[in-house]
Motif scaffolding. Structure first.
Motif, short mmCIF file in Angstrom:
data_model
loop_
_atom_site.label_atom_id
_atom_site.label_comp_id
_atom_site.label_asym_id
_atom_site.label_seq_id
_atom_site.Cartn_x
_atom_site.Cartn_y
_atom_site.Cartn_z
N ALA A 117 2.05 -35.19 52.32
CA ALA A 117 2.97 -34.89 53.42
C ALA A 117 4.19 -34.12 52.91
O ALA A 117 4.22 -33.64 51.77
CB ALA A 117 3.40 -36.20 54.10
N SER A 118 5.21 -34.03 53.75
CA SER A 118 6.46 -33.34 53.39
C SER A 118 7.44 -34.34 52.78
O SER A 118 7.25 -35.56 52.86
CB SER A 118 7.08 -32.71 54.63
N LEU A 119 8.51 -33.82 52.20
CA LEU A 119 9.56 -34.69 51.65
C LEU A 119 10.15 -35.56 52.76
O LEU A 119 10.39 -36.76 52.55
CB LEU A 119 10.66 -33.84 51.00
N THR A 120 10.38 -34.98 53.93
CA THR A 120 10.96 -35.75 55.04
C THR A 120 10.08 -36.94 55.40
O THR A 120 10.56 -38.08 55.54
CB THR A 120 11.14 -34.85 56.28
N GLU A 121 8.77 -36.70 55.54
CA GLU A 121 7.85 -37.79 55.87
C GLU A 121 7.82 -38.83 54.76
O GLU A 121 7.75 -40.04 55.02
CB GLU A 121 6.45 -37.24 56.11
N ASP A 122 7.87 -38.36 53.52
CA ASP A 122 7.82 -39.28 52.38
C ASP A 122 9.02 -40.22 52.36
O ASP A 122 8.88 -41.43 52.14
CB ASP A 122 7.76 -38.48 51.07
N LEU A 123 10.20 -39.67 52.60
CA LEU A 123 11.40 -40.50 52.57
C LEU A 123 11.44 -41.47 53.75
O LEU A 123 11.90 -42.61 53.61
CB LEU A 123 12.65 -39.62 52.56
N ARG A 124 10.93 -41.04 54.89
CA ARG A 124 11.01 -41.89 56.08
C ARG A 124 9.95 -42.99 56.12
O ARG A 124 10.01 -43.87 56.97
CB ARG A 124 10.91 -41.01 57.34
N ARG A 125 8.98 -42.95 55.19
CA ARG A 125 7.99 -44.03 55.14
C ARG A 125 8.47 -45.18 54.27
O ARG A 125 7.84 -46.23 54.20
CB ARG A 125 6.66 -43.51 54.57
N ARG A 126 9.59 -45.01 53.55
CA ARG A 126 10.04 -46.01 52.59
C ARG A 126 10.65 -47.22 53.29
O ARG A 126 10.85 -47.22 54.50
CB ARG A 126 11.01 -45.37 51.60
N ASP A 127 10.97 -48.27 52.49
CA ASP A 127 11.35 -49.55 53.10
C ASP A 127 12.76 -49.59 53.67
O ASP A 127 12.96 -49.78 54.87
CB ASP A 127 11.12 -50.70 52.10
N PHE A 128 13.78 -49.37 52.81
CA PHE A 128 15.17 -49.54 53.25
C PHE A 128 15.95 -48.25 53.05
O PHE A 128 15.66 -47.46 52.14
CB PHE A 128 15.83 -50.68 52.46
N THR A 129 16.95 -48.06 53.88
CA THR A 129 17.72 -46.81 53.84
C THR A 129 18.33 -46.56 52.47
O THR A 129 18.39 -45.42 52.02
CB THR A 129 18.83 -46.83 54.90
N VAL A 130 18.77 -47.62 51.79
CA VAL A 130 19.42 -47.43 50.49
C VAL A 130 18.43 -46.99 49.42
O VAL A 130 18.83 -46.51 48.36
CB VAL A 130 20.15 -48.72 50.04
#
Length: 478
Positions: A117-130
């Motif tokens: 996927a894209s970087l955006t999708e990769d970051l948004r699949r993670r657990d917590f915002t921090v």
């Protein structure tokens, strides 16, 4: 905002090489996760930043990562998820993961389908915002999930819908507690409410994964907060029902004005948090009074006699369930079983004191904690236990004073090894004593007197053993 990426490259030149080589090949490569989070936290707190683990995310697929780093050792630990590990010359490992999106979590543990996927999708699949922040090779922070604001506010918040995030992997509920303890943050209320809704589903997670998160919580300087959070978020009865059973169990107010057994346990952990970060010690503190409910029931509500041994048995079963190693289980059992006995160390015979001190002794070590690791942890447990009650230093200071005197005595009698040299079971067999209970009893008695300093030579040991054998009829042991 930017992080001091120069410090990362200075301490991790292989990470710099990975990012630069991927970029030169036309791929996007960024730093992600803890290294970015910790750099920002150091900046916000005005303290020195020391990068530890460095993780990298990239648009390059796994086969391309293999090709680009064929000159290095590469581990394929999770290639189905796009994760490759590059190892440097010092053996340090750098996780390089392909940007991915995950779909379908039918078992509440792992995705049914993974796609690049894209970087955006990769970051948004993670657990917590921090944990969803990234940084470029120049240190520029990329925040697509609101992680910066939550770092500044000291909040643990899921990325997107908390029900969905936890349903993807129910272990994330424990990870929320761990990060709150590790970072000293609060869990955002919607995130906390979602944990309460899904708490019982933590049972779907393997005991090994639960054990690992529990140890990470105990290794933080806020393990007492962790235990409170496990209770408040309704996770405790599902992962540690033995500890949850301590809630509401009364104690004599004269000795425990702090309240019930669970409150005392939390306070004892809080004392440990201010002094030590040893997770096995804290595990023993967690279980040290776990036998009190059963002991109270057995006595008809009159007292808690025998709670140490009961607790050791309960701890053994619980830690076995959580897949702790046999060595770890035996250490915790010892600490739980002996934590009241060591408080009476000054009243014990010298031989018994030496035996307790030398449990799991590592001969040849100069440092006290290394030579007597089990006893050192036992002393620390006694301090935490006493400081969480009305006894305070009146309970542990005499034990420490006696320990100092005991070390002087030990130098003179030379410990258990010397006792075994003066008299062994083979010596008693040579006297004609057959194997059996009487042999063990006589050997223990002579060793006790050697450790007390009453017997100092082999001749004395043999003579006293012969006397005991003559006075102790076999029928007594049959």
């Amino acid at each position: 905002m930017r992080i001091p990426v120069e410090k990362v490259w200075a301490e991790h030149p292989t990470a710099k090489e990975i990012v630069e080589r991927l970029s030169a090949a036309g791929h996007l490569a960024v730093l992600v996760g803890g290294v970015v989070r910790d750099a920002i936290l150091a900046e916000l707190a005005g303290r020195e930043f020391h990068p530890q683990d460095v993780d990298i995310a990239t648009s390059a697929p796994p086969e391309e990562i293999h090709r680009l780093f064929s000159h290095r050792k590469v581990l394929t630990v999770g290639e189905a998820f796009g994760v490759v590990v590059v190892v440097d010359a010092l053996g340090r490992q750098y996780e390089v993961a392909t940007f991915r999106a995950e779909e379908g979590y039918s078992d509440g543990r792992r995705p049914d389908q993974v796609r690049w996927a894209s970087l955006t999708e990769d970051l948004r699949r993670r657990d917590f915002t921090v944990n969803g922040l990234a940084a470029t090779s120049t240190g520029e922070v990329l925040d697509l999930v609101g992680g910066l604001a939550d770092l500044q506010a000291g909040l643990i918040r899921t990325i997107g819908d908390p029900d969905r995030r936890f349903s993807e992997d129910f272990l994330r509920m424990l990870r929320a507690v761990r990060f709150a303890c590790q970072l000293g943050f609060r869990i955002e209320e919607e995130t906390a409410e979602a944990i309460r809704r899904h708490a019982e589903k933590i049972r779907r997670i393997s005991f090994e994964r639960i054990r690992d998160e529990l140890l990470k919580i105990l290794a933080t300087p806020r393990s007492a907060q962790g235990l409170r959070l496990l209770l408040e978020l309704d996770l405790l009865p599902h992962i540690l029902p033995e500890i949850y059973a301590l809630k509401g169990v009364p104690q004599p107010e004269e000795y425990h004005p702090e309240g019930d057994v669970l409150t005392h346990t939390i306070l004892a952990l809080s004392v440990a948090d201010g002094l030590w970060d040893d997770p096995i010690l804290k595990l023993a503190i967690l279980f040290h009074d776990v036998g009190k409910p059963q002991a109270l029931w057995r006595s008809g509500g009159e007292n808690m006699a025998g709670h140490c041994q009961i607790g050791a048995e309960i701890a053994e079963k619980a830690l076995f369930r959580l897949r702790f190693s046999r060595k770890e289980i035996e250490r915790v059992k010892f600490l739980v079983a002996e934590h009241m006995r060591v408080a009476r160390l000054p009243e014990m015979g010298l031989g018994k004191q030496v035996r307790l001190l030398c449990h799991e002794e590592s001969e040849g070590e100069e440092d006290f904690s290394r030579r007597f690791p089990a006893f050192a942890q036992l002393l620390r447990l006694v301090i935490c236990d006493a400081e969480a009650s009305s006894h305070r230093s009146s309970a542990w200071l005499p034990v420490l004073s006696q320990t100092v005197r005991l070390l002087v005595h030990l130098r003179r009698v030379q410990g258990l090894k010397r006792a075994r040299e003066l008299l062994s079971g083979d010596d008693l067999l040579a006297m004609g004593e057959p194997p059996g209970p009487r042999l063990g009893q006589v050997l223990a008695e002579i060793h006790e007197r050697i450790l007390a300093g009453d017997i100092t030579t082999r001749e004395e040991a043999l003579k006293e053993a012969a006397k005991l054998l003559g006075r102790m009829p076999n029928e007594f042991f049959s």
